[in-house]
Design a protein around this motif. Structure first.
Motif: not given
Length: 505
Positions: A394-399, A406-409
């Motif tokens: 999820g972090g990679g996709f949204i980033d 990526w860092g925030s999530i």
């Protein structure tokens, strides 16, 4: 009666030994099998009671006081092993005690309690009176079954508190797993004591072999730097062979390059220090300069190849990597990032519509960063996040779609779940290097390319800042930076959204 001659030299030496250094003998008590009596139920009594229960939740404690604070009553409600007796202290209250703690602000009463305890051969702790104490309640560091007590001989509780913070940060949570595994191994061993010790020494010897560690470190260094050089060479070769705009940029540098060079340095410096916000700040800045969302995200990820490779290496050298967590994040993160890059690149021709959506995303992230800055000292959750792979995907996709996050999530979720901030930061930065590489290749394959002055500025600026930021990650006011970043991101995102709405109207 015959008197032995007195040896003055030995006596003097004995006096010197007893007058210097910390003479306290550390012990660990089973408070669940002892009866502790605490006299006093105000703020000091609450502090002592909380310390007892934090280290021994099943401690048997009787609290005696004329006035009992609400907080102490709440603790008693939550802990059935606590008994409250709202009455005046009497010496007979210590008849069944094993330990005594005097936590009143009445010096005369404390003296009476101390004498009553000594009359019964009981050890006593008198709050804020080291000279009257038989034992101290020191600062405690706990990682599962590992417990470390710190004592300054009553000289400076502040020093003990600082040492506790250092050890809490330095000892990884995973050390408890090591203890459990060694305990299981010890129970499975057969033979006499000597045989078991030899076997345990063989198993743990790998922990103290600097040569092997050095060889692995050298190998890993070549892997990281080799990947950085190879990825840059591949990217430049692809761009040179297929993109006329890129060749033109190299021959005639646009002045906007220097704006993005400075911006990349500042954003990477902030990101390296607090572990987040590079993507969201860079994307927000790029959008405000007229860069389309997909190209802005490509610029962010290209710049992160070098900056995160350097930062990841620096964190690796400082032993800030949790390898189990690294592998759980890496593969799902790469898959999610490539999928997100493919999606946003496919919509590049609709940039006038995707730009306000990305601005809305950065606005939300700005608000999230601001809230996290306000809650930095909030109590972390006791349970860790279990589905790390889903978090990475999820972090990679949204980033990739939003150009940052990526860092925030990922980092903030790991820390909120109770993981060590320093090890989480190092692990997230190193995994981010490989994720940025794969998403960048996806962007290059999908986009025709443009705005190379902004991309190159971000790449060089972030690379210059990364090694500096990694070294000062533990020496900077995280809250001040996060709040400043959040305000800037929110204002710029709002400006972009408002401009879009005005154009539509």
């Amino acid at each position: 009666m015959t008197l032995l001659p007195r040896n003055n030299s030995l006596n003097t030496l004995s006096e010197e030994k007893t007058s210097a250094g910390n003479q306290l003998f550390p012990v660990f008590l089973k408070l669940n099998e002892l009866h502790t009596v605490v006299i006093g139920a105000g703020n000091v009594g609450l502090e002592k009671l909380t310390a007892l229960l934090k280290n021994s939740p099943l401690a048997k404690v009787t609290v005696i006081a004329l006035k009992v604070s609400t907080e102490v009553y709440l603790l008693a409600t939550e802990n059935p092993t606590i008994t409250i007796r709202e009455k005046q202290f009497e010496e007979d209250d210590l008849d069944t005690a094993d330990l005594v703690i005097a936590a009143t602000d009445d010096n005369i009463l404390n003296a009476i309690i101390r004498q009553a305890a000594h009359d019964r051969n009981l050890l006593i702790n008198v709050a804020d009176k080291p000279s009257l104490c038989d034992f101290y309640l020191g600062s405690i560091v706990q990682k599962g079954d590992l417990k470390i007590a710190i004592s300054t001989n009553g000289k400076s509780p502040t020093v003990a508190k600082r040492l506790k913070e250092v050890l809490n940060e330095g000892l990884p949570e995973e050390i408890d797993t090591t203890l459990q595994q060694l305990s299981t191994l010890r129970d499975s061993l057969k033979g006499d004591f000597t045989t078991k010790v030899k076997k345990l020494n063989e198993v743990t010897s790998v922990l103290v072999k600097p040569k092997q560690q050095s060889e692995f470190k050298n190998l890993f260094r070549w892997i990281i730097w080799g990947t950085i050089v190879a990825s840059i060479a591949i990217v430049v070769s692809i761009l040179w062979s297929r993109d006329a705009d890129f060749k033109s940029f190299l021959q005639n540098i646009n002045p906007i390059f220097y704006y993005f060079l400075g911006a990349g340095f500042v954003f990477a410096f902030i990101d390296g220090a607090i572990g987040m916000s590079y993507g969201v700040t860079s994307t927000t800045f790029s959008l405000s300069m007229g860069i389309p969302p997909a190209t802005a995200s490509m610029g962010v990820h290209l710049s992160e190849i070098l900056s995160n490779g350097i930062a990841g290496w620096m964190h690796y050298r400082m032993n800030n990597i949790n390898w189990k967590l690294f592998w759980l994040l890496l593969i799902p993160g790469i898959i999610g990032a490539m999928a997100g890059a493919y999606l946003i690149s496919s919509l590049e021709h609709y940039a006038q519509y995707t730009k306000p959506l990305v601005s809305l995303y950065t606005l939300i992230l700005g608000i999230v960063i601001f809230r996290k800055a306000l809650d930095l000292k909030a109590k972390r959750k006791s349970g860790k996040i279990k589905n790390i792979r889903f978090l990475g995907f999820g972090g990679g996709f949204i980033d990739a779609v939003g150009g940052g996050g990526w860092g925030s999530i990922v980092l903030s979720s790991l820390i909120a779940g109770g993981r060590n901030p320093r090890f989480s930061l190092g692990t997230v930065k190193l995994s981010r290097f490989f994720i940025a590489l794969m998403s960048s290749l996806t962007f290059i394959a999908m986009l025709n390319g443009a705005h190379w002055e902004s991309v190159a500025g971000l790449v060089l600026g972030s690379a210059l800042a990364s090694p500096i930021a990694a070294r000062i990650s533990n020496k900077i006011s995280t809250k001040a930076i996060m709040m400043s970043v959040a305000v800037i991101v929110v204002l710029i995102s709002l400006k972009s959204i408002i401009n879009f709405v005005l154009k539509v109207i």
